[in-house]
Design an enzyme around this catalytic site. Structure first.
Site, PDB file in Angstrom:
ATOM      1  N   ASP A  47       0.836  -1.195   0.000  1.00 48.73           N
ATOM      2  CA  ASP A  47       0.000   0.000   0.000  1.00 48.73           C
ATOM      3  C   ASP A  47       0.876   1.251   0.000  1.00 48.73           C
ATOM      4  O   ASP A  47       2.053   1.202   0.402  1.00 48.73           O
ATOM      5  CB  ASP A  47      -0.886   0.026   1.255  1.00 48.73           C
ATOM      6  CG  ASP A  47      -1.862  -1.132   1.285  1.00 48.73           C
ATOM      7  OD1 ASP A  47      -2.165  -1.687   0.208  1.00 48.73           O
ATOM      8  OD2 ASP A  47      -2.313  -1.486   2.394  1.00 48.73           O
TER       9      ASP A  47
HETATM   10  N1  URA Z   1      -1.287  -5.883   4.094  1.00 52.88           N
HETATM   11  C1  URA Z   1      -1.769  -4.621   4.022  1.00 52.88           C
HETATM   12  O1  URA Z   1      -2.784  -4.306   4.615  1.00 52.88           O
HETATM   13  N2  URA Z   1      -1.096  -3.735   3.278  1.00 52.88           N
HETATM   14  C2  URA Z   1       0.065  -4.019   2.623  1.00 52.88           C
HETATM   15  O2  URA Z   1       0.654  -3.140   1.979  1.00 52.88           O
HETATM   16  C3  URA Z   1       0.546  -5.321   2.726  1.00 52.88           C
HETATM   17  C4  URA Z   1      -0.144  -6.245   3.465  1.00 52.88           C
END
Ligand code: URA
Length: 234
Positions: free
Chosen positions: A103
């Site tokens: 993310d």
């Molecule tokens: N889980 C999440 O919520 N975000 C990420 O970037 C990776 C795993």
């Protein structure tokens, strides 16, 4: 393989630049200058130099990036900064893409490669590559919550695969090991136990730990051992 194709695939020179360099005597094959860049060579057998530098042919490139906050795991985006912008010009020309996603506000280990076959295999739902994340939560994760996270919680009507959750003494942070990669998975897993993820960093991917020497935003090619480990996933 044509010399100009080799040099452009390696991000070293465009075809026009190669043709120009060859005319000026700037390209050698086995020590002999060649006048044209469109001749065929065997990159595994012939030694090529470009402007005095040896050209080591590598079909695929694998990079470890320590992703900072604020970058999206994409090759281009109309509004956001992408992780590709953290690379230098030569590597940006190699057609690299992120192997999986983090993310925008998640930090840490992201592999970039132009090996589409490997990426496809690693990200396929059938393939359970291990990923380890360090997380901080808003509230204490009780022992009951920890066990639920490990056993599987329901996200979008589907149970998450068994995970490993190791908590720090504060019980508000720790490490989660997953073998799948669903959208916002850790954030949604914590929400499923009435908690909230407030910080997330990937610290391992497919058995490869994030190099502690890499600062946020820094990157380096995988070592031969790391590359062997990554490509051993079939
Ligand atoms: N889980 C999440 O919520 N975000 C990420 O970037 C990776 C795993």
């Amino acid at each position: 393989m044509r010399i100009d194709k080799l040099l452009s695939e390696m991000g070293i020179a465009t075809r026009t630049e190669s043709a120009k360099a060859a005319r000026a005597g700037g390209i050698t094959v086995d020590g002999v200058p060649v006048k044209r860049a469109d001749i065929h060579i065997d990159p595994d057998k012939n030694a090529v130099t470009y402007l005095g530098q040896p050209v080591i042919y590598r079909r695929f490139t694998y990079i470890m990036l320590n992703k900072p906050e604020g970058y999206v795991s994409a090759t281009d985006d109309p509004k956001e900064r992408t992780v590709l912008e953290l690379l230098d010009d030569r590597h940006r020309r190699l057609g690299l893409f992120p192997c999986g996603r983090l993310d925008k506000n998640t930090l840490g280990l992201l592999i970039l490669t132009n090996d589409g076959g490997l990426t496809h295999r690693l990200l396929s739902p059938k393939h359970h590559v291990t990923k380890v994340y360090a997380f901080s939560a808003e509230r204490i994760v009780t022992e009951e919550d920890r066990q639920r996270l490990e056993a599987g919680v329901t996200i979008d009507g589907e149970l998450t695969r068994p995970a490993k959750v190791v908590l720090n003494d504060d019980r508000m942070s720790g490490k989660i090991t997953l073998t799948e990669g669903r959208y916002h998975q850790i954030k949604r897993m914590l929400e499923a136990v009435c908690n909230k993820c407030i910080a997330l960093e990937r610290i391992e991917f497919g058995g490869i730990p994030l190099d502690p020497a890499l600062k946020r935003g820094e990157w380096r090619p995988l070592t031969a051992e790391e590359e062997a480990l990554l490509t051993s996933h079939q």
